[in-house]
Design a protein around this motif. Sequence first.
Motif, mmCIF file in Angstrom:
data_model
loop_
_atom_site.group_PDB
_atom_site.id
_atom_site.type_symbol
_atom_site.label_atom_id
_atom_site.label_comp_id
_atom_site.label_asym_id
_atom_site.label_seq_id
_atom_site.Cartn_x
_atom_site.Cartn_y
_atom_site.Cartn_z
ATOM 1 N N LYS A 127 1.100 -1.155 -0.095
ATOM 2 C CA LYS A 127 0.164 0.005 -0.038
ATOM 3 C C LYS A 127 0.930 1.130 -0.042
ATOM 4 O O LYS A 127 0.560 2.174 -0.729
ATOM 5 C CB LYS A 127 -0.983 -0.015 1.248
ATOM 6 C CG LYS A 127 -1.886 -0.869 1.155
ATOM 7 C CD LYS A 127 -2.758 -0.903 2.324
ATOM 8 C CE LYS A 127 -4.006 -1.915 2.418
ATOM 9 N NZ LYS A 127 -4.715 -2.240 3.617
ATOM 10 N N LEU A 128 1.994 1.125 0.846
ATOM 11 C CA LEU A 128 2.774 2.310 0.729
ATOM 12 C C LEU A 128 3.740 2.626 -0.643
ATOM 13 O O LEU A 128 3.558 3.936 -0.973
ATOM 14 C CB LEU A 128 4.050 2.054 2.005
ATOM 15 C CG LEU A 128 3.475 2.341 3.301
ATOM 16 C CD1 LEU A 128 4.580 1.764 4.353
ATOM 17 C CD2 LEU A 128 2.720 3.671 3.632
ATOM 18 N N ARG A 129 3.944 1.571 -1.150
ATOM 19 C CA ARG A 129 4.507 1.775 -2.491
ATOM 20 C C ARG A 129 3.641 2.257 -3.338
ATOM 21 O O ARG A 129 3.930 3.074 -4.227
ATOM 22 C CB ARG A 129 4.847 0.261 -3.156
ATOM 23 C CG ARG A 129 5.769 0.219 -4.321
ATOM 24 C CD ARG A 129 6.110 -0.902 -4.912
ATOM 25 N NE ARG A 129 6.749 -1.705 -3.973
ATOM 26 C CZ ARG A 129 6.574 -2.789 -3.380
ATOM 27 N NH1 ARG A 129 5.627 -3.380 -3.508
ATOM 28 N NH2 ARG A 129 7.477 -3.442 -2.274
ATOM 29 N N LYS A 130 2.277 1.879 -3.428
ATOM 30 C CA LYS A 130 1.171 2.301 -4.303
ATOM 31 C C LYS A 130 0.968 4.094 -4.209
ATOM 32 O O LYS A 130 0.912 4.707 -4.838
ATOM 33 C CB LYS A 130 -0.039 1.458 -4.392
ATOM 34 C CG LYS A 130 0.004 0.065 -4.701
ATOM 35 C CD LYS A 130 -1.356 -0.603 -4.889
ATOM 36 C CE LYS A 130 -1.227 -1.797 -5.491
ATOM 37 N NZ LYS A 130 -2.528 -2.479 -5.396
ATOM 38 N N THR A 131 0.916 4.120 -2.719
ATOM 39 C CA THR A 131 0.948 5.564 -2.419
ATOM 40 C C THR A 131 1.876 6.234 -2.723
ATOM 41 O O THR A 131 1.623 7.660 -3.547
ATOM 42 C CB THR A 131 0.482 5.429 -0.888
ATOM 43 O OG1 THR A 131 -0.471 4.806 -0.406
ATOM 44 C CG2 THR A 131 0.432 7.197 -0.483
ATOM 45 N N ARG A 132 3.181 5.892 -2.904
ATOM 46 C CA ARG A 132 4.238 6.720 -3.265
ATOM 47 C C ARG A 132 4.424 6.764 -4.730
ATOM 48 O O ARG A 132 4.566 7.996 -5.357
ATOM 49 C CB ARG A 132 5.493 5.851 -2.705
ATOM 50 C CG ARG A 132 6.972 6.431 -3.357
ATOM 51 C CD ARG A 132 8.118 5.692 -2.728
ATOM 52 N NE ARG A 132 9.359 6.469 -3.298
ATOM 53 C CZ ARG A 132 10.396 5.755 -3.023
ATOM 54 N NH1 ARG A 132 10.646 4.533 -2.341
ATOM 55 N NH2 ARG A 132 11.801 6.345 -3.624
ATOM 56 N N GLU A 133 3.883 5.655 -5.524
ATOM 57 C CA GLU A 133 3.974 5.790 -6.928
ATOM 58 C C GLU A 133 2.979 6.890 -7.527
ATOM 59 O O GLU A 133 3.082 7.632 -8.488
ATOM 60 C CB GLU A 133 3.486 4.467 -7.431
ATOM 61 C CG GLU A 133 4.441 3.268 -7.333
ATOM 62 C CD GLU A 133 4.060 2.073 -7.826
ATOM 63 O OE1 GLU A 133 2.917 1.855 -8.197
ATOM 64 O OE2 GLU A 133 5.055 1.101 -8.089
#
Length: 303
Positions: free
Chosen positions: A285-291
């Motif tokens: 989820k954090l990776r998607k938010t960062r993207e």
Amino acid sequence: MNKQIITVVLLFALAIMASGCIDELVPVDEEVAPADLSIYELEVFNDPADDGGFVNTTTFYLADNGSANVVHMIVNASVIEVIPLEDMLNPNKEPISNIVILAGSSNDTEPSFETFERLSTSSVEDVPVFNYTMDDEVLRGQKHIYIRFNESITGIVAYNLATPSGQDFMYVPAHDSAVRFVLPEGYTTGNPFVGKVSPEPAERYFDDLDREVLVWYNLRATPGSFTEMARDFLKVEVSDEDFPYKPIIVKFYKESAPRMLLIGTSILGAGVLIVLGNYLSTRRKLRKTRELIEEGFDQKKKN
């Protein structure tokens, strides 16, 4: 006046000290409790010798409260050597207590199964009284206790042996004997993850009370290949009696312990999987938010 008071005080103090010394010097008559035969199981375990006679047997009835009842069935013996395990938490605990002797003089007692069966059903009053002494010495840092009889006897000697608290027990043999361990009811041993026994017993079975029994017939260490080579090279005759005894180490546990260990391990494993899954999900989820944030930043730069 002051001298008189001082004199009276000194006399009074001397009287108190003298009374204390008298209490220390005069022995107090204490009745020694008679040995209690009823706590012992005197099952005759027969391991015939090569000539069909009776051989020495030693049975340990283990308990989980820091003690074991020990029953020796001995043939023509004048001393029993015991190597106790010292309890560090109770250093002043008496290692051997409640000694019972049901035996006859070796000169006129036949070492047969029938003889031991008769003695096992006798009372202390039905057999001759044998005096014994106990002494100890420390050899190589290990305490050895000797129960010495006033003559050589054949029969049964039982006593209570104090052991360190817990469910670990070790026996260091000091004489040739067939050895039995009777585990408490509901206990077992041998699981490599919960508690092992070493060396492996020659025989396992369950008695009439559904207790697991382990039997060893020969605890002499056997010569290895290196020993045999050294013996042949040095031309030294070494008999089997020159090899030491192998100690018995047993960790016994409740029969339900392996199942409880499996359940606990399963719960722990499930917990680890849940935590790991939650960590991976949060990381994703954090990776998607960062993207998304980076895409928005790039979009603003283009505009």
